[in-house]
Scaffold this motif. Structure first.
Motif, short mmCIF file in Angstrom:
data_model
loop_
_atom_site.label_atom_id
_atom_site.label_comp_id
_atom_site.label_asym_id
_atom_site.label_seq_id
_atom_site.Cartn_x
_atom_site.Cartn_y
_atom_site.Cartn_z
N HIS A 43 37.91 38.87 31.74
CA HIS A 43 38.83 39.08 32.88
C HIS A 43 39.73 37.87 33.05
N ILE A 49 39.92 34.85 36.25
CA ILE A 49 40.02 35.01 37.70
C ILE A 49 38.86 35.86 38.21
N PRO A 51 37.68 38.97 39.90
CA PRO A 51 38.26 40.28 40.20
C PRO A 51 38.12 40.65 41.68
N GLY A 52 39.07 41.41 42.18
CA GLY A 52 39.04 41.84 43.58
C GLY A 52 37.78 42.58 43.95
N GLN A 55 35.09 40.22 44.78
CA GLN A 55 35.25 39.61 46.10
C GLN A 55 34.73 40.53 47.19
N PHE A 81 44.89 41.03 48.46
CA PHE A 81 44.60 39.93 47.54
C PHE A 81 45.89 39.14 47.38
N GLU A 83 46.13 35.40 46.68
CA GLU A 83 46.09 34.29 45.74
C GLU A 83 44.88 34.46 44.82
N LEU A 84 44.96 33.90 43.63
CA LEU A 84 43.86 34.00 42.66
C LEU A 84 42.72 33.06 43.02
N LEU A 86 39.86 31.02 41.17
CA LEU A 86 39.72 30.50 39.82
C LEU A 86 38.44 29.69 39.65
N GLN A 89 36.90 26.47 41.88
CA GLN A 89 37.66 26.44 43.12
C GLN A 89 36.71 26.42 44.31
N TYR A 115 43.28 33.57 50.36
CA TYR A 115 43.16 34.20 49.05
C TYR A 115 43.08 35.72 49.16
N SER A 116 42.25 36.19 50.09
CA SER A 116 42.14 37.63 50.29
C SER A 116 41.50 37.89 51.66
#
Length: 127
Positions: A43, A49, A51-52, A55, A81, A83-84, A86, A89, A115-116
Motif C-alpha cells: 500500500h 501510507i 489506508p483509510g 484508520q 481523509f 492528510e496522509l 506515514l 508519524q 489527518y482524518s
C-alpha cells in the motif's frame, strides 16, 4: 509472494501507544506509527501510507478498548481523509462516544494538522 518464505508470526497491526488522557465524553490517545506496520505491505511501494479503512478500524478498536464500546456497526458519515498518515508519524487520536447518540466521533490530528475525521454510528446489539 514467495511460498517458501516463513509467515510473519506477529504482524504489527496497531500504532505504538505513547500516552493517553481523558477528554469530554472520550479519550485522546497519543500514537506513533511503526515503520513495520503490516498494512504498509503493498500500500504503496514508494510512499507507504495507512489506508483509510485501517484508520476506521483503529478508531473502533480503541473505542472498544478505552470507552467500552459494545454496540454493533450501523453506518458512517462525514468521513474525511485530509492528510496522509506515514511511517514513524506521531499524532493524536481523539475519540468521543456519547452513548445516547450511539455515534463514535473520531479525529486523527496533530497540533498543526488534521489527518482524518468522521462519525461512526452504532446500534445496540441487544435490540
Amino acid at each position: 509472494m514467495n511460498p517458501s518464505a516463513p509467515l510473519e508470526q506477529n504482524p504489527v497491526l496497531y500504532p505504538e501507544l505513547i500516552g493517553s488522557h481523558p477528554s469530554s465524553e472520550g479519550i485522546i490517545l497519543s500514537l506513533c506509527i511503526p515503520r513495520d506496520l503490516a498494512y504498509f505491505a503493498g500500500h504503496f511501494e514508494q510512499v507507504p501510507i495507512v489506508p483509510g479503512v485501517v484508520q476506521i478500524q483503529w478508531a473502533v478498536h480503541y473505542a472498544q478498548r478505552y470507552l467500552g464500546l459494545q454496540a454493533v456497526f450501523s453506518h458512517m458519515e462525514a468521513v474525511k481523509f485530509k492528510e496522509l498518515l506515514l511511517p514513524e508519524q506521531h499524532f493524536d487520536l481523539s475519540l468521543r462516544y456519547p452513548p445516547r447518540a450511539c455515534k463514535l466521533e473520531f479525529r486523527y490530528h496533530s497540533e498543526t494538522r488534521e489527518y482524518s475525521s468522521g462519525r461512526i454510528y452504532f446500534h445496540d446489539a441487544s435490540v
